[in-house]
Design an enzyme around this catalytic site. Structure first.
Site, PDB file in Angstrom:
ATOM      1  N   TYR A  20      -5.686  -4.443  -5.278  1.00  0.00           N
ATOM      2  CA  TYR A  20      -5.990  -3.471  -4.228  1.00  0.00           C
ATOM      3  C   TYR A  20      -7.467  -3.624  -3.871  1.00  0.00           C
ATOM      4  O   TYR A  20      -8.352  -3.149  -4.582  1.00  0.00           O
ATOM      5  CB  TYR A  20      -5.677  -2.061  -4.741  1.00  0.00           C
ATOM      6  CG  TYR A  20      -5.726  -0.952  -3.723  1.00  0.00           C
ATOM      7  CD1 TYR A  20      -6.173  -1.144  -2.416  1.00  0.00           C
ATOM      8  CD2 TYR A  20      -5.310   0.338  -4.068  1.00  0.00           C
ATOM      9  CE1 TYR A  20      -6.209  -0.118  -1.496  1.00  0.00           C
ATOM     10  CE2 TYR A  20      -5.340   1.379  -3.159  1.00  0.00           C
ATOM     11  CZ  TYR A  20      -5.798   1.149  -1.879  1.00  0.00           C
ATOM     12  OH  TYR A  20      -5.842   2.181  -0.977  1.00  0.00           O
TER      13      TYR A  20
ATOM     14  N   LYS B 187      -3.605  -6.105  -1.355  1.00  0.00           N
ATOM     15  CA  LYS B 187      -3.693  -5.099  -0.290  1.00  0.00           C
ATOM     16  C   LYS B 187      -5.131  -5.159   0.198  1.00  0.00           C
ATOM     17  O   LYS B 187      -6.062  -4.784  -0.512  1.00  0.00           O
ATOM     18  CB  LYS B 187      -3.349  -3.705  -0.801  1.00  0.00           C
ATOM     19  CG  LYS B 187      -3.456  -2.610   0.262  1.00  0.00           C
ATOM     20  CD  LYS B 187      -3.130  -1.245  -0.321  1.00  0.00           C
ATOM     21  CE  LYS B 187      -3.043  -0.165   0.756  1.00  0.00           C
ATOM     22  NZ  LYS B 187      -4.351   0.183   1.356  1.00  0.00           N
TER      23      LYS B 187
END
Length: 305
Positions: free
Chosen positions: A138, A169
Site C-alpha cells: 500500500y 495500491k
C-alpha cells in the site's frame, strides 16, 4: 497471483452510535456494491479506518466481508498493516485462514523504512505469515512519508524473493513511476491507482485497476467512464471525469476525510455507516445540509450513478 481489473471499493467500516462494529449491515452493503457493478472490495484501509480498530475487531470485519461476499464478490482484499509487524503477521495469518483473495500492507508507520530494500524485507515477513495469499504493498507516501519508487520496490522484491507479491495500491503523485512500473512489470503485477478523480488521467498510462472510496456510492459513474474510454468515446469519458471531480471537489471543500466520506455514503446509499472513530468526527447537521445542497446542485443524489 492476484488478477483483478476495474474498480475496487475501499469500503467503510460500519459502526453503531456507541462505536461498536455494526456487522449486520454488511450484507446489505454488498448488495449495494453489486448493484453498481462493483465486485471487489478493499477492507480496513484508510477509508475503512483500519488502524483505528483493534486486532479483534479487524478480524471480525474480515470474517464478515468474506462471508457476506461469498458468491457475490470476486475479490475481498484486506489491509493488515498499520500496526507492529507481529500484529500485522497475525492479521495476515487470520485473513488467509478465512479465505480472502488478497492482503495488503502499509509500511511501518512510526519507525519508518528508509528505502525500497527495507520495504521488501517487510513484505517478505508478511509473505512468510500468509504464504498462500497474494500480497499488495500500500503505497501512500503523502500519509506515511515513506517516499520510495515502486519500480525500485519491485526490483528489490524480485531480488529478495517474495513469492506472494502481487503489486501495489498506488496512491502517489509520481506518475512517471506508475507508468514505468506498469511498462516494466504490468504483465505480472497489479498496479491499482488510488486517486478516484484522476482515473481518466492514468488510463492512458496502461492502468487497469483502481481502488477508491467514492466507488462505494458512485460505482456506475466510474464503470461508465472506463467503458467509454475503452470504446474510444472520450467525450463521454470526460463528462464522467467532470462529474467525479465535481463530487470530490465538494468533499475537499469540507476537509475531505473518512468521516465526511462516510456520512456521504450514508446519505447516498441509505445504509447507516455510523460515526468515524476519533480523531475524525461527525460533521454537524448544518454542515451536512450544506454538503447535501452542494451535491444536489452538482446533479448528484438524483443522478450520482
Amino acid at each position: 497471483m492476484l488478477r483483478v481489473e476495474g474498480v475496487i471499493a475501499a469500503v467503510f467500516t460500519p459502526v453503531k452510535e456507541n462505536g461498536a462494529l455494526n456487522l449486520d449491515v454488511i450484507d446489505r452493503y454488498v448488495d449495494h456494491l453489486v448493484s453498481q457493478g462493483v465486485l471487489n472490495v478493499f477492507v480496513g484501509g484508510s477509508t475503512g479506518e483500519g488502524v483505528n480498530f483493534s486486532l479483534a475487531e479487524r478480524k471480525q470485519l474480515t470474517e464478515k466481508w468474506v462471508t457476506a461476499g461469498s458468491g457475490k464478490l470476486q475479490n475481498v482484499i484486506v489491509h493488515v498493516g498499520g500496526v507492529s509487524i507481529p500484529d500485522s503477521q497475525d492479521l495476515a495469518r487470520h485473513a488467509e485462514s478465512v479465505g480472502v483473495q488478497g492482503i495488503a500492507t502499509l509500511p511501518t508507520l512510526f519507525f519508518k523504512p528508509q528505502n525500497a530494500d527495507m520495504v521488501a524485507e517487510h513484505l517478505k515477513m508478511m509473505c512468510d505469515a500468509a504464504p498462500n495469499t497474494p500480497l499488495l504493498y500500500y503505497h501512500l507516501p503523502g500519509n506515511t512519508d515513506v517516499n520510495i519508487r515502486i519500480e525500485d520496490l519491485v526490483n528489490a522484491v524480485e531480488k529478495l524473493g517474495v513469492p506472494t507479491f502481487s503489486g501495489a495500491k498506488f496512491t502517489g503523485s509520481d506518475l512517471r513511476d506508475l507508468r514505468r512500473s506498469i511498462k516494466l512489470f504490468g504483465d505480472r503485477y497489479v498496479f491499482a491507482y488510488g486517486c478516484d478523480e484522476q482515473m481518466l488521467c492514468v488510463l492512458p498510462l496502461g492502468c487497469k485497476t483502481f481502488i477508491g472510496s467514492t466507488y462505494n456510492y458512485a460505482g456506475r459513474l466510474y464503470n461508465k467512464l472506463i467503458d467509454a474510454y475503452k470504446n474510444g468515446d472520450m467525450e463521454t469519458a470526460l463528462r464522467q471525469l467532470d462529474k467525479s471531480q465535481s463530487l470530490v471537489g465538494v468533499l475537499f471543500a469540507h476537509s475531505f476525510d473518512a468521516g465526511i466520506n462516510k456520512q456521504v455514503m450514508s446519505l447516498v446509499s441509505g445504509i447507516d455507516m455510523g460515526p468515524p472513530r476519533y480523531p475524525m468526527v461527525y460533521r454537524s447537521d448544518d454542515e451536512m445540509k450544506q454538503v447535501r445542497s452542494e451535491l444536489e446542485e452538482g446533479g448528484f443524489l438524483n443522478g450520482i450513478y
